[in-house]
Design a protein around this motif. Structure first.
Motif, PDB file in Angstrom:
ATOM      1  N   VAL A 185      17.809  -4.206 -13.073  1.00 49.02           N
ATOM      2  CA  VAL A 185      16.755  -3.192 -13.174  1.00 49.02           C
ATOM      3  C   VAL A 185      16.515  -2.539 -11.813  1.00 49.02           C
ATOM      4  CG1 VAL A 185      14.301  -2.820 -13.609  1.00 49.02           C
ATOM      5  CG2 VAL A 185      15.626  -4.264 -15.151  1.00 49.02           C
ATOM      6  N   VAL A 186      16.390  -3.365 -10.768  1.00 50.44           N
ATOM      7  CA  VAL A 186      16.134  -2.853  -9.422  1.00 50.44           C
ATOM      8  C   VAL A 186      17.301  -1.994  -8.947  1.00 50.44           C
ATOM      9  CG1 VAL A 186      15.743  -3.503  -7.021  1.00 50.44           C
ATOM     10  CG2 VAL A 186      14.640  -4.796  -8.849  1.00 50.44           C
ATOM     11  N   ALA A 187      18.523  -2.454  -9.183  1.00 47.12           N
ATOM     12  CA  ALA A 187      19.709  -1.712  -8.732  1.00 47.12           C
ATOM     13  C   ALA A 187      19.811  -0.356  -9.421  1.00 47.12           C
ATOM     14  CB  ALA A 187      20.966  -2.542  -9.003  1.00 47.12           C
ATOM     15  N   SER A 188      19.561  -0.312 -10.727  1.00 46.43           N
ATOM     16  CA  SER A 188      19.663   0.954 -11.447  1.00 46.43           C
ATOM     17  C   SER A 188      18.601   1.945 -10.980  1.00 46.43           C
ATOM     18  CB  SER A 188      19.560   0.734 -12.958  1.00 46.43           C
ATOM     19  OG  SER A 188      18.333   0.120 -13.304  1.00 46.43           O
ATOM     20  N   LEU A 189      17.395   1.445 -10.671  1.00 47.32           N
ATOM     21  CA  LEU A 189      16.338   2.327 -10.165  1.00 47.32           C
ATOM     22  C   LEU A 189      16.701   2.866  -8.779  1.00 47.32           C
ATOM     23  CD1 LEU A 189      13.532   3.595 -10.366  1.00 47.32           C
ATOM     24  CD2 LEU A 189      12.584   1.470  -9.465  1.00 47.32           C
ATOM     25  N   GLN A 190      17.222   1.995  -7.916  1.00 47.06           N
ATOM     26  CA  GLN A 190      17.604   2.432  -6.567  1.00 47.06           C
ATOM     27  C   GLN A 190      18.709   3.494  -6.625  1.00 47.06           C
ATOM     28  OE1 GLN A 190      18.574  -1.249  -4.610  1.00 47.06           O
ATOM     29  NE2 GLN A 190      16.492  -1.528  -3.832  1.00 47.06           N
ATOM     30  N   HIS A 191      19.709   3.288  -7.479  1.00 53.20           N
ATOM     31  CA  HIS A 191      20.795   4.265  -7.608  1.00 53.20           C
ATOM     32  C   HIS A 191      20.268   5.590  -8.171  1.00 53.20           C
ATOM     33  CE1 HIS A 191      24.161   1.846  -6.385  1.00 53.20           C
ATOM     34  NE2 HIS A 191      23.842   0.866  -7.228  1.00 53.20           N
ATOM     35  N   ALA A 192      19.334   5.503  -9.124  1.00 50.96           N
ATOM     36  CA  ALA A 192      18.769   6.715  -9.724  1.00 50.96           C
ATOM     37  C   ALA A 192      18.027   7.543  -8.685  1.00 50.96           C
ATOM     38  CB  ALA A 192      17.838   6.335 -10.875  1.00 50.96           C
ATOM     39  N   VAL A 193      17.250   6.860  -7.829  1.00 52.10           N
ATOM     40  CA  VAL A 193      16.431   7.566  -6.831  1.00 52.10           C
ATOM     41  C   VAL A 193      17.287   8.088  -5.685  1.00 52.10           C
ATOM     42  CG1 VAL A 193      14.576   7.287  -5.140  1.00 52.10           C
ATOM     43  CG2 VAL A 193      14.359   6.268  -7.408  1.00 52.10           C
ATOM     44  N   ARG A 194      18.163   7.223  -5.165  1.00 51.51           N
ATOM     45  CA  ARG A 194      18.960   7.637  -4.004  1.00 51.51           C
ATOM     46  C   ARG A 194      19.972   8.716  -4.348  1.00 51.51           C
ATOM     47  NH1 ARG A 194      19.962   1.419  -1.927  1.00 51.51           N
ATOM     48  NH2 ARG A 194      17.919   1.128  -0.936  1.00 51.51           N
ATOM     49  N   GLY A 195      20.527   8.639  -5.564  1.00 52.41           N
ATOM     50  CA  GLY A 195      21.532   9.625  -5.947  1.00 52.41           C
ATOM     51  C   GLY A 195      21.006  10.716  -6.845  1.00 52.41           C
ATOM     52  N   ASN A 196      19.702  10.712  -7.131  1.00 45.96           N
ATOM     53  CA  ASN A 196      19.106  11.677  -8.059  1.00 45.96           C
ATOM     54  C   ASN A 196      19.931  11.740  -9.340  1.00 45.96           C
ATOM     55  OD1 ASN A 196      17.180  13.522  -8.887  1.00 45.96           O
ATOM     56  ND2 ASN A 196      18.278  15.280  -8.038  1.00 45.96           N
ATOM     57  N   ALA A 197      20.287  10.546  -9.853  1.00 43.09           N
ATOM     58  CA  ALA A 197      21.212  10.424 -10.981  1.00 43.09           C
ATOM     59  C   ALA A 197      20.447  10.183 -12.280  1.00 43.09           C
ATOM     60  CB  ALA A 197      22.192   9.282 -10.729  1.00 43.09           C
TER      61      ALA A 197
END
Length: 220
Positions: free
Chosen positions: A56-68
């Motif tokens: 959950v934490v990893a997917s949120l971080q990738h979403a925010v950092r990559g605007n994905a």
């Protein structure tokens, strides 16, 4: 908002204590040399089910950092399925529409407008020393923008946040709720008069009578 859920009672505490004693002194061969670590606080693969997992934490971080957007959908799905596993209170309920309950839907004109509802929104009292000035000010600006209230937490806030922002925007970085707590960090007359509301904390909620701990490099 009052809660009617309450907590556990003496019967549950006694049962949990008995179960721990049985695990420690019972005849289970799997627990003969090492007790089950449980995973109640730190995440464990076969431990207690957590809502905030590494995935959950990893997917949120990738979403925010990559605007994905795709990673955000992945994050949302993980959080929502966690609720279905009864990790949250809302996971115990299903919304029943007015039609399903045999009632006529209420007109939207009779519903309290969002502009009034958000006035009751507030952030948790988190010290800027624990979450960083950037996060602390962002919460304050967001609450000021929607008409809610942010809470400084025990760490107070810097005096420059009482002033208009350098870019001239109308939403200052000032937290509306000023907390006065056992640590008394940064409590001055200037701090108090720049509050819409004061919250006086007698003891730590998570660590009663103990206060919080910060990594040494964050103390300035």
């Amino acid at each position: 908002t009052a809660t009617t859920i309450e907590g556990i009672g003496l019967e549950q505490i006694a049962t949990e204590t008995f179960n721990r004693h049985k695990a420690a002194f019972g005849r289970d061969p799997l627990l003969a040399n090492t007790l089950d670590i449980g995973g109640e606080y730190a995440y464990r693969m076969r431990g207690e089910d957590h809502a905030w997992t590494p995935d959950v934490v990893a997917s949120l971080q990738h979403a925010v950092r990559g605007n994905a957007a795709d990673r955000y959908k992945e994050f949302a799905e993980l959080v929502n399925t966690s609720s279905l596993r009864m990790n949250t209170i809302r996971g115990l309920f299903a919304i029943k529409g007015a039609e399903a309950a045999g009632r006529k839907p209420i007109s939207i004109d009779e519903v309290e407008p969002a502009t009034d509802i958000v006035k009751r929104f507030s952030t948790g009292a988190m010290s800027f020393g624990s979450i960083s000035r950037e996060a602390h000010t962002t919460l304050a600006v967001a609450m000021n923008r929607i008409g809610g209230k942010s809470n400084t937490g025990e760490g107070g806030e810097e005096a420059d946040r009482y002033l208009p922002r350098p870019d001239g925007s109308a939403n200052p970085e000032r937290s509306a709720i000023k907390q006065v707590a056992s640590g008394r960090f940064g409590v001055t007359t200037e701090y108090l008069v720049n509050a819409d509301m004061l919250q006086i904390k007698v003891a730590q909620g998570a660590k009663p009578g103990e206060g919080g701990q910060l990594p040494g490099h964050k103390v300035d």
